[in-house]
Design a protein around this motif. Structure first.
Motif, PDB file in Angstrom:
ATOM      1  N   ASN A 116     -27.772  27.032 -14.036  1.00 48.52           N
ATOM      2  CA  ASN A 116     -28.660  26.941 -15.190  1.00 48.52           C
ATOM      3  C   ASN A 116     -28.035  26.115 -16.306  1.00 48.52           C
ATOM      4  OD1 ASN A 116     -30.885  28.371 -14.252  1.00 48.52           O
ATOM      5  ND2 ASN A 116     -30.004  30.338 -14.821  1.00 48.52           N
ATOM      6  N   VAL A 117     -27.102  25.224 -15.949  1.00 51.75           N
ATOM      7  CA  VAL A 117     -26.467  24.370 -16.939  1.00 51.75           C
ATOM      8  C   VAL A 117     -27.540  23.620 -17.737  1.00 51.75           C
ATOM      9  CG1 VAL A 117     -26.242  22.462 -15.282  1.00 51.75           C
ATOM     10  CG2 VAL A 117     -24.769  22.533 -17.306  1.00 51.75           C
ATOM     11  N   PRO A 118     -27.402  23.515 -19.047  1.00 51.94           N
ATOM     12  CA  PRO A 118     -28.388  22.784 -19.843  1.00 51.94           C
ATOM     13  C   PRO A 118     -28.500  21.325 -19.400  1.00 51.94           C
ATOM     14  CG  PRO A 118     -26.941  24.050 -21.263  1.00 51.94           C
ATOM     15  CD  PRO A 118     -26.351  24.123 -19.885  1.00 51.94           C
ATOM     16  N   VAL A 119     -29.720  20.843 -19.265  1.00 52.96           N
ATOM     17  CA  VAL A 119     -29.964  19.465 -18.841  1.00 52.96           C
ATOM     18  C   VAL A 119     -30.938  18.811 -19.813  1.00 52.96           C
ATOM     19  CG1 VAL A 119     -30.886  17.945 -17.054  1.00 52.96           C
ATOM     20  CG2 VAL A 119     -29.557  19.972 -16.405  1.00 52.96           C
ATOM     21  N   VAL A 120     -30.532  17.665 -20.345  1.00 53.11           N
ATOM     22  CA  VAL A 120     -31.416  16.850 -21.175  1.00 53.11           C
ATOM     23  C   VAL A 120     -31.726  15.582 -20.395  1.00 53.11           C
ATOM     24  CG1 VAL A 120     -31.676  15.559 -23.331  1.00 53.11           C
ATOM     25  CG2 VAL A 120     -30.456  17.744 -23.331  1.00 53.11           C
ATOM     26  N   MET A 121     -33.008  15.355 -20.112  1.00 46.35           N
ATOM     27  CA  MET A 121     -33.419  14.188 -19.340  1.00 46.35           C
ATOM     28  C   MET A 121     -33.533  12.972 -20.249  1.00 46.35           C
ATOM     29  SD  MET A 121     -33.861  15.363 -16.198  1.00 46.35           S
ATOM     30  CE  MET A 121     -34.827  14.079 -15.381  1.00 46.35           C
TER      31      MET A 121
END
Length: 236
Positions: free
Chosen positions: A72-77
């Motif tokens: 669930n690592v934060p991901v910014v597209m």
């Protein structure tokens, strides 16, 4: 320092971001392919990933799907400007936020900090992670929300929520039976102020409803916000 991974095939962007973010207290590694990005993410526990949609070996969406299968690592597209479909797909697949290219560096920094605040990724001096204070569980119907572990079960089965979805659910559950204003959700769960549109909130809320199913009633209060109804359905 907070460790960030950039997965983008533009080496000049990588150099620019690395230099800029280092001055703001971040350490950034870069990879230029999806495969190398996945290997890097598996090898090292990054606190946030910046992920480009267009990669030379595979789609950024495929990378996101692989990441979400185990983390669930934060991901910014990072999306092309005007490519709304990319933003929709990314958010629906579990991305926490998006920013269209080209972007002002200060805006990217604000997005990174907002996402990290939601994840409570704070470090004390010396690089030791600050221990979070214990939080009381929230229970209603067959739902148990473990706030300290950031874990939700429904009918004794784990519901895999992204951290953003968990933050939204936590805010609604803490105010069960009462309307939570959209602006409040934007600020508390998404880290966004009133100057941002609420498109991201709409998509995350839709994802949350799909995962929880008909057993949990999240009502839209037109012109105001959202309400988590009590199990009896008495709240309105």
């Amino acid at each position: 320092m907070t460790d960030i991974l950039l997965i983008d095939d533009d080496p000049e962007l990588g150099e620019m971001l690395s230099s800029y973010l280092e001055k703001e207290g971040f350490s950034m590694d870069s990879t230029i392919t999806g495969d190398s990005g996945l290997k890097a993410a598996e090898k090292k526990g990054y606190e946030l990933i910046l992920l480009d949609v267009m990669l030379p070996d595979m789609s950024g969406f495929n990378v996101l799907s692989s990441l979400r299968a185990t983390s669930n690592v934060p991901v910014v597209m990072l999306t092309g400007r005007g490519e709304e479909i990319d933003r929709v797909v990314g958010l629906e697949m579990g991305a926490d936020d998006y920013i269209p290219k080209p972007f002002p560096l200060r805006e990217l920094l604000a997005r990174i900090r907002a996402v990290l605040r939601r994840y409570e990724v704070g470090q004390v001096e010396g690089g030791v992670m600050a221990a979070p204070a214990p939080k009381k569980n929230i229970e209603f119907g067959t739902v148990v929300i473990n706030r300290s572990a950031r874990h939700l079960t429904l009918d004794e089965k784990t519901v895999h929520l992204t951290s953003t979805e968990f933050d939204l659910m936590e805010q609604l559950a803490m105010n069960m039976g009462n309307v939570v204003e959209r602006n409040d959700l934007m600020e508390r769960a998404l880290g966004r102020g009133m100057d941002f549109d609420d498109y991201v909130l709409n998509v995350h809320m839709s994802n949350l409803r799909k995962k929880l199913g008909a057993n949990v009633s999240i009502k839209t209060i037109r012109g105001r916000g959202y309400l988590l109804a009590t199990p009896s359905g008495g709240a309105a």
